[in-house]
Structures are given as C-alpha cells and as structure tokens.
Design a protein around this motif. Structure first.
Motif, mmCIF file in Angstrom:
data_model
loop_
_atom_site.group_PDB
_atom_site.id
_atom_site.type_symbol
_atom_site.label_atom_id
_atom_site.label_comp_id
_atom_site.label_asym_id
_atom_site.label_seq_id
_atom_site.Cartn_x
_atom_site.Cartn_y
_atom_site.Cartn_z
ATOM 1 N N ASN A 1 -21.728 29.332 4.421
ATOM 2 C CA ASN A 1 -21.551 28.088 5.242
ATOM 3 C C ASN A 1 -22.610 28.279 6.670
ATOM 4 O O ASN A 1 -22.730 29.479 7.054
ATOM 5 C CB ASN A 1 -20.071 28.246 6.093
ATOM 6 N N LYS B 1 -15.992 19.046 15.543
ATOM 7 C CA LYS B 1 -15.516 20.233 14.858
ATOM 8 C C LYS B 1 -14.919 19.631 13.565
ATOM 9 O O LYS B 1 -15.498 20.406 12.381
ATOM 10 C CB LYS B 1 -14.491 20.843 15.871
ATOM 11 N N GLU C 1 -16.680 20.911 9.818
ATOM 12 C CA GLU C 1 -15.946 21.404 8.981
ATOM 13 C C GLU C 1 -15.754 20.981 7.655
ATOM 14 O O GLU C 1 -15.690 21.494 6.547
ATOM 15 C CB GLU C 1 -14.614 22.074 9.675
ATOM 16 N N LYS D 1 -19.183 26.208 9.227
ATOM 17 C CA LYS D 1 -18.449 27.062 10.011
ATOM 18 C C LYS D 1 -18.356 26.678 11.504
ATOM 19 O O LYS D 1 -19.532 26.960 12.102
ATOM 20 C CB LYS D 1 -18.177 28.493 9.712
#
Length: 128
Positions: A3, A20, A24, A29
């Motif tokens: 990631n 975020k 994700e 990450k």
C-alpha cells in the motif's frame, strides 16, 4: 501489493475524513491530522516513510506552505500536494516558493472528483 502511504493534513474534519475514506477505499494506507503542529510532531517521530503528503494551504497556527518547509527539513524526498478551496495560480506559488520538481498537478483545488484525485496521486507517486 504494498500500500502507498499518505499523510493528510487538513483542518476541516469533514474534508479530512472524506479524503481518508476515499484513499483507503482505493488501497492507500492513510494517516490524517486536523492540526498541522501535531502532524509535524508525528512526522518527526514517524519511523515509516510516506509516499505522499496532502496538505491544506490555509490552516491556523501553521499554513500548508510553512508545514511543507518544515517537513522538507526532515525528509527532502517526500512528495507533496497542496489542497486549496480558493483560487490558486500555480505560477504565483509553484515556481517561486518550491523546487522545480513541484509541478502544477501538485496543487489540487477543492472540490475534486474522487477518481481524478486517485489518478493524479498515483501519477505523482509513480514519477521520480
């Protein structure tokens, strides 16, 4: 698959959480902060390396440009994108304040479509 690690610093909690979640969901990450000073403190002590930092330009206590300068003292290779809700002229900021390696793609105007954001970040991270 490894990631890609991203740090988001935006003082608006809703923007921060949305970015975020989107990142994700697309395999990144993500660490995020609403306080630039706390983000800087965490960055200094962080053992892991970030592939990309996404910094809001207008924040209290320390704006995104000031945070950029402090982070570059710690890690001068990290890639950075700036977020802005206002009008942004890359020629006004990009060439004068930053290294030539920072191109126009590194300035992201809010709001941005999720797909466009993911493509842009992947492109920037994959360049040397």
């Amino acid at each position: 698959m490894i990631n890609k690690r991203v740090l988001i610093v935006d003082d608006e909690p809703d923007v921060n959480l949305t970015l975020k979640m989107v990142l994700e969901e697309n395999g990144f990450k993500v660490d995020s902060f609403t306080d630039p000073l706390l983000a800087l403190e965490n960055f200094k002590g962080e053992a892991e390396i970030y592939d990309m930092l996404i910094l809001d330009i207008r924040m209290p206590d320390m704006n995104g440009f000031e945070l950029y300068r402090e982070i570059k003292k710690i890690d001068n290779k990290v890639k950075i994108c700036f977020l802005t809700a206002g009008e942004m002229d890359y020629n006004q900021f990009g060439k004068e304040l930053f290294s030539p390696a920072l191109d126009e793609d590194c300035f992201i105007q809010k709001p941005i479509q999720n797909e466009t954001l993911i493509k842009r970040l992947n492109r920037i991270i994959s360049t040397k």
